[in-house]
Design a protein around this motif. Structure first.
Motif, PDB file in Angstrom:
ATOM      1  N   LEU A 168      -0.066   0.092  14.040  1.00  0.00           N
ATOM      2  CA  LEU A 168      -0.283  -0.473  12.704  1.00  0.00           C
ATOM      3  C   LEU A 168       0.589  -1.706  12.519  1.00  0.00           C
ATOM      4  N   GLN A 169      -0.026  -2.828  12.180  1.00  0.00           N
ATOM      5  CA  GLN A 169       0.719  -4.000  11.755  1.00  0.00           C
ATOM      6  C   GLN A 169       0.949  -3.911  10.240  1.00  0.00           C
ATOM      7  N   VAL A 189       0.840  -1.201   0.000  1.00  0.00           N
ATOM      8  CA  VAL A 189       0.000   0.000   0.000  1.00  0.00           C
ATOM      9  C   VAL A 189       0.874   1.250   0.000  1.00  0.00           C
ATOM     10  N   SER A 190       0.292   2.358  -0.420  1.00  0.00           N
ATOM     11  CA  SER A 190       0.995   3.634  -0.375  1.00  0.00           C
ATOM     12  C   SER A 190       1.000   4.168   1.053  1.00  0.00           C
ATOM     13  N   PRO A 191       1.901   5.096   1.371  1.00  0.00           N
ATOM     14  CA  PRO A 191       1.863   5.702   2.705  1.00  0.00           C
ATOM     15  C   PRO A 191       0.511   6.338   3.019  1.00  0.00           C
ATOM     16  N   VAL A 204       2.832   7.231   9.030  1.00  0.00           N
ATOM     17  CA  VAL A 204       1.729   7.027   9.966  1.00  0.00           C
ATOM     18  C   VAL A 204       2.052   7.626  11.329  1.00  0.00           C
ATOM     19  N   PRO A 205       1.027   8.077  12.063  1.00  0.00           N
ATOM     20  CA  PRO A 205       1.255   8.745  13.352  1.00  0.00           C
ATOM     21  C   PRO A 205       1.279   7.798  14.545  1.00  0.00           C
ATOM     22  N   ARG A 226       9.671   1.494   5.004  1.00  0.00           N
ATOM     23  CA  ARG A 226      10.250   2.715   5.565  1.00  0.00           C
ATOM     24  C   ARG A 226       9.314   3.909   5.353  1.00  0.00           C
ATOM     25  N   ALA A 227       8.732   3.994   4.163  1.00  0.00           N
ATOM     26  CA  ALA A 227       7.833   5.109   3.849  1.00  0.00           C
ATOM     27  C   ALA A 227       6.572   5.058   4.705  1.00  0.00           C
ATOM     28  N   ILE A 228       6.056   3.867   4.945  1.00  0.00           N
ATOM     29  CA  ILE A 228       4.875   3.723   5.798  1.00  0.00           C
ATOM     30  C   ILE A 228       5.193   4.160   7.224  1.00  0.00           C
TER      31      ILE A 228
END
Length: 375
Positions: free
Chosen positions: A161-162, A144-146, A194-195, A188-190
């Motif tokens: 987030l898993q 998936v995209s970030p 994500v917060p 890495r981008a994810i």
């Protein structure tokens, strides 16, 4: 499992016209079929050294732990299972009710279907409807995209987030992904987008030490080693194929036990928290995983089987029973805390000992971890 048992509280896998949803129904059905017999796995290669006079009062046992910065009353949780079909949404609703009634964390299955099809979003958001304040893991893969990862977290108002890492499953799956080279940078981008804390999770094939080190360098805060021994997605996906071509993949990967052993050898990776799942059949398996370095342990297949056979009330009773047995076993082992468990003496034998030794783990040292303690 009989159809009467499966239809308890409305369970009926049925047939779904949407291919994504039908795949989820297939996964549920085939995962339950694997739960029909309790099989030997690598947890059986681990035994505690019994010290008769080290037991502590059960009233002094603290079963709490911290995961992704949050305080948990119990060091186990309902791990990722499903979502993305009407049947899966029903299961998520019931799991969430059990989680809410027992103050247990839970994860959903992959949210990819809901990110593609808005009508499937309620099969996941039902979790928050039934457990509005509990600890919930969202779940996506590295494809998936970030922006989609952020959307998945927002969908569930998730605490963490898993990111499921499943190249073996994808390779066997007829409709699976085939481009794996970009996954590290996508992870890495994810993580950066994500917060919430990100947990890298295998789906039943375990992690090697170099993989865990790479994941740590990508910024994940925790790793769920999720090793071989429980639900086997190579078997599931091969069963879904008309040619059953990948019959030889049944034993692929690291066991949960072996993954935990290599994760901490020659030393733990600074700043990285270990979680464990895969093949946890009993409170004793749970305690063994904690003793091998996990801060918390996820259970999927066993809890799903209990839910489908005995409903929410039955699952709540099972979770409460596991909590009582956990406290009893910790007391017997002289462990007042989860940290104390990780200093107990373990005998590592069988194929696990052989494999661990080949990978540089000194298995004999685990039998003497408590040296210096008074008997």
């Amino acid at each position: 499992m009989s159809s009467q048992e499966y239809e308890h509280e409305g369970f009926n896998p049925g047939v779904d016209a949407n291919p994504d949803s039908q795949r989820k129904n297939d996964h549920i059905r085939l995962a339950l079929e694997q739960q029909q017999t309790v099989q030997r796995n690598a947890f059986d290669d681990i035994r505690f050294v019994h010290h008769s006079l080290r037991a502590v009062d059960q009233s002094s046992v603290d079963t709490s732990t911290r995961v992704c910065g949050a305080h948990w009353r119990m060091p186990f949780y309902i791990n990722a299972m499903t979502g993305g079909s009407a049947q899966a949404g029903h299961i998520n609703a019931l799991l969430a009710q059990a989680a809410q009634r027992t103050d247990l964390a839970m994860a959903t299955g992959s949210q990819h279907a809901a990110l593609r099809r808005a009508e499937l979003v309620p099969t996941f958001t039902t979790v928050r409807k039934h457990d509005p304040v509990g600890f919930v893991f969202a779940n996506v893969g590295p494809t998936v995209s970030p922006e989609q990862a952020v959307q998945a977290v927002e969908m569930l108002e998730a605490n963490a987030l898993q990111v499921h890492i499943n190249p073996v499953q994808e390779a066997v799956m007829t409709e699976g992904d085939r481009d794996f080279a970009s996954w590290p940078e996508r992870i890495r981008a994810i993580v950066q987008a994500v917060p919430v804390p990100v947990v890298a999770k295998e789906v039943g094939f375990g992690f090697s030490r170099p993989t865990i080190e790479l994941l740590a360098s990508l910024g994940v805060s925790s790793v769920d080693v999720s090793g071989r021994g429980g639900t086997n997605f190579a078997v599931i996906e091969n069963s879904r194929r008309t040619d059953h071509a990948y019959w030889y993949m049944d034993d692929w990967g690291f066991s949960t036990v072996l993954s935990l052993l290599v994760a901490n050898q020659p030393e733990p990776i600074a700043g990285l928290q270990l979680l464990a799942s895969g093949g946890v059949r009993s409170p004793l398996d749970l305690v063994k995983a904690l003793a091998l370095g996990a801060q918390a342990v996820g259970i999927s297949g066993h809890f799903l089987q209990v839910l489908t056979q005995n409903g929410v009330a039955g699952l709540v009773a099972e979770i409460e029973s596991w909590s009582v047995q956990l406290r009893s076993l910790m007391s017997l082992l002289g462990a007042s805390t989860i940290s104390d468990l990780q200093a107990t003496d373990l005998l590592i034998t069988g194929s696990t000992a052989q494999e661990a030794s080949l990978l540089g783990v000194d298995v004999s040292a685990f039998a003497r971890r408590s040296e210096g303690h008074l008997l």
